[in-house]
Design a protein around this motif. Structure first.
Motif, PDB file in Angstrom:
ATOM      1  N   GLY A 126       0.811  -1.205   0.000  1.00 44.03           N
ATOM      2  CA  GLY A 126       0.000   0.000   0.000  1.00 44.03           C
ATOM      3  C   GLY A 126       0.840   1.248   0.000  1.00 44.03           C
ATOM      4  N   VAL A 127       0.166   2.366  -0.158  1.00 48.00           N
ATOM      5  CA  VAL A 127       0.795   3.692  -0.152  1.00 48.00           C
ATOM      6  C   VAL A 127      -0.007   4.554   0.815  1.00 48.00           C
ATOM      7  N   ARG A 128       0.697   5.233   1.706  1.00 45.63           N
ATOM      8  CA  ARG A 128      -0.014   6.115   2.624  1.00 45.63           C
ATOM      9  C   ARG A 128       0.712   7.445   2.732  1.00 45.63           C
ATOM     10  N   GLU A 129      -0.073   8.495   2.719  1.00 46.63           N
ATOM     11  CA  GLU A 129       0.480   9.840   2.820  1.00 46.63           C
ATOM     12  C   GLU A 129       0.733  10.162   4.279  1.00 46.63           C
ATOM     13  N   LEU A 130       1.901  10.724   4.558  1.00 46.88           N
ATOM     14  CA  LEU A 130       2.296  11.005   5.928  1.00 46.88           C
ATOM     15  C   LEU A 130       2.241  12.498   6.214  1.00 46.88           C
ATOM     16  N   GLY A 131       1.643  12.833   7.347  1.00 48.07           N
ATOM     17  CA  GLY A 131       1.697  14.192   7.862  1.00 48.07           C
ATOM     18  C   GLY A 131       1.070  15.245   6.964  1.00 48.07           C
ATOM     19  N   ALA A 132       1.171  16.486   7.421  1.00 49.24           N
ATOM     20  CA  ALA A 132       0.684  17.649   6.681  1.00 49.24           C
ATOM     21  C   ALA A 132       1.759  18.723   6.757  1.00 49.24           C
ATOM     22  N   SER A 133       2.144  19.240   5.597  1.00 51.54           N
ATOM     23  CA  SER A 133       3.222  20.217   5.550  1.00 51.54           C
ATOM     24  C   SER A 133       2.691  21.632   5.783  1.00 51.54           C
ATOM     25  N   MET A 134       3.495  22.436   6.496  1.00 49.30           N
ATOM     26  CA  MET A 134       3.118  23.834   6.723  1.00 49.30           C
ATOM     27  C   MET A 134       3.167  24.636   5.432  1.00 49.30           C
ATOM     28  N   SER A 135       3.832  24.086   4.400  1.00 51.04           N
ATOM     29  CA  SER A 135       3.925  24.805   3.131  1.00 51.04           C
ATOM     30  C   SER A 135       2.558  24.983   2.484  1.00 51.04           C
ATOM     31  N   ARG A 136       1.561  24.241   2.951  1.00 50.83           N
ATOM     32  CA  ARG A 136       0.234  24.372   2.359  1.00 50.83           C
ATOM     33  C   ARG A 136      -0.344  25.756   2.608  1.00 50.83           C
ATOM     34  N   LEU A 137       0.128  26.440   3.663  1.00 51.57           N
ATOM     35  CA  LEU A 137      -0.354  27.784   3.958  1.00 51.57           C
ATOM     36  C   LEU A 137       0.104  28.774   2.902  1.00 51.57           C
ATOM     37  N   ALA A 138       1.244  28.478   2.263  1.00 48.82           N
ATOM     38  CA  ALA A 138       1.787  29.390   1.262  1.00 48.82           C
ATOM     39  C   ALA A 138       1.375  29.020  -0.157  1.00 48.82           C
ATOM     40  N   VAL A 139       1.362  27.723  -0.450  1.00 50.33           N
ATOM     41  CA  VAL A 139       1.120  27.307  -1.839  1.00 50.33           C
ATOM     42  C   VAL A 139      -0.177  26.522  -2.017  1.00 50.33           C
ATOM     43  N   GLY A 140      -0.905  26.284  -0.929  1.00 49.41           N
ATOM     44  CA  GLY A 140      -2.135  25.507  -1.031  1.00 49.41           C
ATOM     45  C   GLY A 140      -1.896  24.036  -0.750  1.00 49.41           C
ATOM     46  N   ARG A 141      -2.955  23.344  -0.349  1.00 49.10           N
ATOM     47  CA  ARG A 141      -2.812  21.955   0.073  1.00 49.10           C
ATOM     48  C   ARG A 141      -2.321  21.062  -1.053  1.00 49.10           C
ATOM     49  N   GLU A 142      -2.830  21.277  -2.270  1.00 48.69           N
ATOM     50  CA  GLU A 142      -2.465  20.387  -3.357  1.00 48.69           C
ATOM     51  C   GLU A 142      -1.021  20.570  -3.803  1.00 48.69           C
ATOM     52  N   ASN A 143      -0.482  21.768  -3.656  1.00 45.21           N
ATOM     53  CA  ASN A 143       0.893  22.033  -4.076  1.00 45.21           C
ATOM     54  C   ASN A 143       1.898  21.927  -2.930  1.00 45.21           C
ATOM     55  N   ALA A 144       1.425  21.622  -1.727  1.00 49.07           N
ATOM     56  CA  ALA A 144       2.314  21.539  -0.564  1.00 49.07           C
ATOM     57  C   ALA A 144       3.194  20.296  -0.658  1.00 49.07           C
ATOM     58  N   THR A 145       4.202  20.247   0.194  1.00 49.44           N
ATOM     59  CA  THR A 145       5.102  19.092   0.253  1.00 49.44           C
ATOM     60  C   THR A 145       4.302  17.823   0.539  1.00 49.44           C
ATOM     61  N   LYS A 146       4.610  16.758  -0.213  1.00 49.97           N
ATOM     62  CA  LYS A 146       3.942  15.481  -0.045  1.00 49.97           C
ATOM     63  C   LYS A 146       4.978  14.414   0.308  1.00 49.97           C
ATOM     64  N   ARG A 147       4.654  13.580   1.294  1.00 46.34           N
ATOM     65  CA  ARG A 147       5.509  12.468   1.687  1.00 46.34           C
ATOM     66  C   ARG A 147       4.667  11.194   1.662  1.00 46.34           C
ATOM     67  N   LEU A 148       5.067  10.240   0.832  1.00 46.35           N
ATOM     68  CA  LEU A 148       4.340   8.987   0.695  1.00 46.35           C
ATOM     69  C   LEU A 148       5.214   7.826   1.146  1.00 46.35           C
ATOM     70  N   GLN A 149       4.665   6.991   2.013  1.00 40.37           N
ATOM     71  CA  GLN A 149       5.380   5.799   2.479  1.00 40.37           C
ATOM     72  C   GLN A 149       4.827   4.575   1.758  1.00 40.37           C
ATOM     73  N   ILE A 150       5.740   3.792   1.161  1.00 38.05           N
ATOM     74  CA  ILE A 150       5.358   2.568   0.475  1.00 38.05           C
ATOM     75  C   ILE A 150       5.597   1.405   1.428  1.00 38.05           C
ATOM     76  N   VAL A 151       4.588   0.552   1.614  1.00 38.03           N
ATOM     77  CA  VAL A 151       4.698  -0.577   2.544  1.00 38.03           C
ATOM     78  C   VAL A 151       4.365  -1.867   1.806  1.00 38.03           C
ATOM     79  N   ASP A 152       4.848  -2.998   2.356  1.00 36.89           N
ATOM     80  CA  ASP A 152       4.519  -4.292   1.765  1.00 36.89           C
ATOM     81  C   ASP A 152       3.187  -4.791   2.306  1.00 36.89           C
TER      82      ASP A 152
END
Length: 296
Positions: A126-152
């Motif tokens: 699976g793939v799961r998105e981790l956390g919420a970046s503060m950059s969303r305040l400047a560039v919006g949620r969709e353009n904010a930093t994204k971190r995805l963890q890949i698991v077996d």
């Protein structure tokens, strides 16, 4: 012999000698044959080998627990015509040549979640998105930093995919769980005016490791629904195809479903980059609220 019988020499009841001495209570070790006296413990002789019939032991087959399958995934693969029962993999994200990536449907999506399956509908990870970046305040949620963890399939982390905040082009970094760098997926074109220019400038990415370009990811139309993946020589090595999620999902949720089909076995780091491309395609290209596709 009866316990009341008197002592004396009698025919050997064990059949090994002519006579054996009975002391009035039990048979003794004293025996005789052909006029000679000997000693032989009074124990029963084992039956002859020919009389022993082997008993066939039939081992019960091991009980193999049934592996759950997702029928919807099987239907997706059949509809695309990419399933091939002869192409059996090792049951992991990096040994199967067909991967089905299904986003979990949510009316209000805050963190994306995906399930990854093989062509038979068996869960591989699976793939799961981790956390919420503060950059969303400047560039919006969709353009904010994204971190995805890949698991077996057991939930063990395998990869970490990071896309820093962006307003235009995306750059995805792929790291193994031990912190070692695999490579990057780097956006090279925005797809601006692609529809007016006959697709000449469709969205394009390059896959690289250690500064060396290993391949390219090319959108096949200006909406960036489907992609072909090529090696450095321009030969197609894989395809990413968006599949129909169903009326409810397509119209009322942001769920996206993709199928990755690799045309031949690949080696690392290209293999990991190609698998990662299928897992981040919805992070780099996001469905806007009006249903159109736009670069994030």
């Amino acid at each position: 012999m009866s316990h009341q019988s008197p002592s004396g020499w009698f025919p050997d009841p064990f059949g090994r000698h002519e006579h054996r001495y009975w002391d009035g209570l039990r048979w003794t070790e004293h025996v005789g044959s052909s006029g000679r006296q000997m000693v032989d413990a009074p124990v029963p002789s084992p039956p002859p080998q020919s009389a022993v019939q082997p008993v066939a032991v039939v081992a019960s087959p091991p009980v193999v627990p049934a592996v759950p399958v997702d029928r919807r995934v099987q239907k997706q693969v059949r509809k695309l015509g990419v399933g091939d029962a002869t192409r059996t993999g090792g049951g992991t994200l990096f040994t199967e040549q067909v991967l089905v990536v299904n986003q979990k449907a949510k009316l209000f999506e805050r963190r994306a979640e995906y399930g990854v399956f093989d062509q038979h509908g068996r869960n591989l990870g699976g793939v799961r998105e981790l956390g919420a970046s503060m950059s969303r305040l400047a560039v919006g949620r969709e353009n904010a930093t994204k971190r995805l963890q890949i698991v077996d399939a057991e939930g063990r982390p395998l990869l970490m995919l990071t896309r820093p905040a962006t307003m235009l082009k995306s750059n995805v970094t792929i790291m193994r769980e031990d912190g070692s760098l695999v490579g990057h997926i780097i956006q090279e074109s925005l797809g601006v005016l692609a529809s007016l220019l006959g697709g000449k400038f469709n969205v394009r990415f390059r896959m690289e490791a250690d500064g060396v370009t290993l391949g390219a990811i090319n959108a096949e139309d200006w909406r960036a629904w489907d992609f072909n993946l090529q090696d450095p020589h321009g030969s197609e090595i894989a395809r990413i195809t968006k599949t129909w999620a169903g009326f409810g999902k397509e119209n009322f949720t942001k769920a996206d479903n993709y199928v990755l089909e690799m045309h031949r076995p690949l080696e690392d780091p290209l293999l990991t980059l190609v698998v990662s491309a299928a897992l981040v395609v919805d992070t780099v290209l996001k469905q806007a609220s009006d249903g159109s596709r736009r670069i994030r």
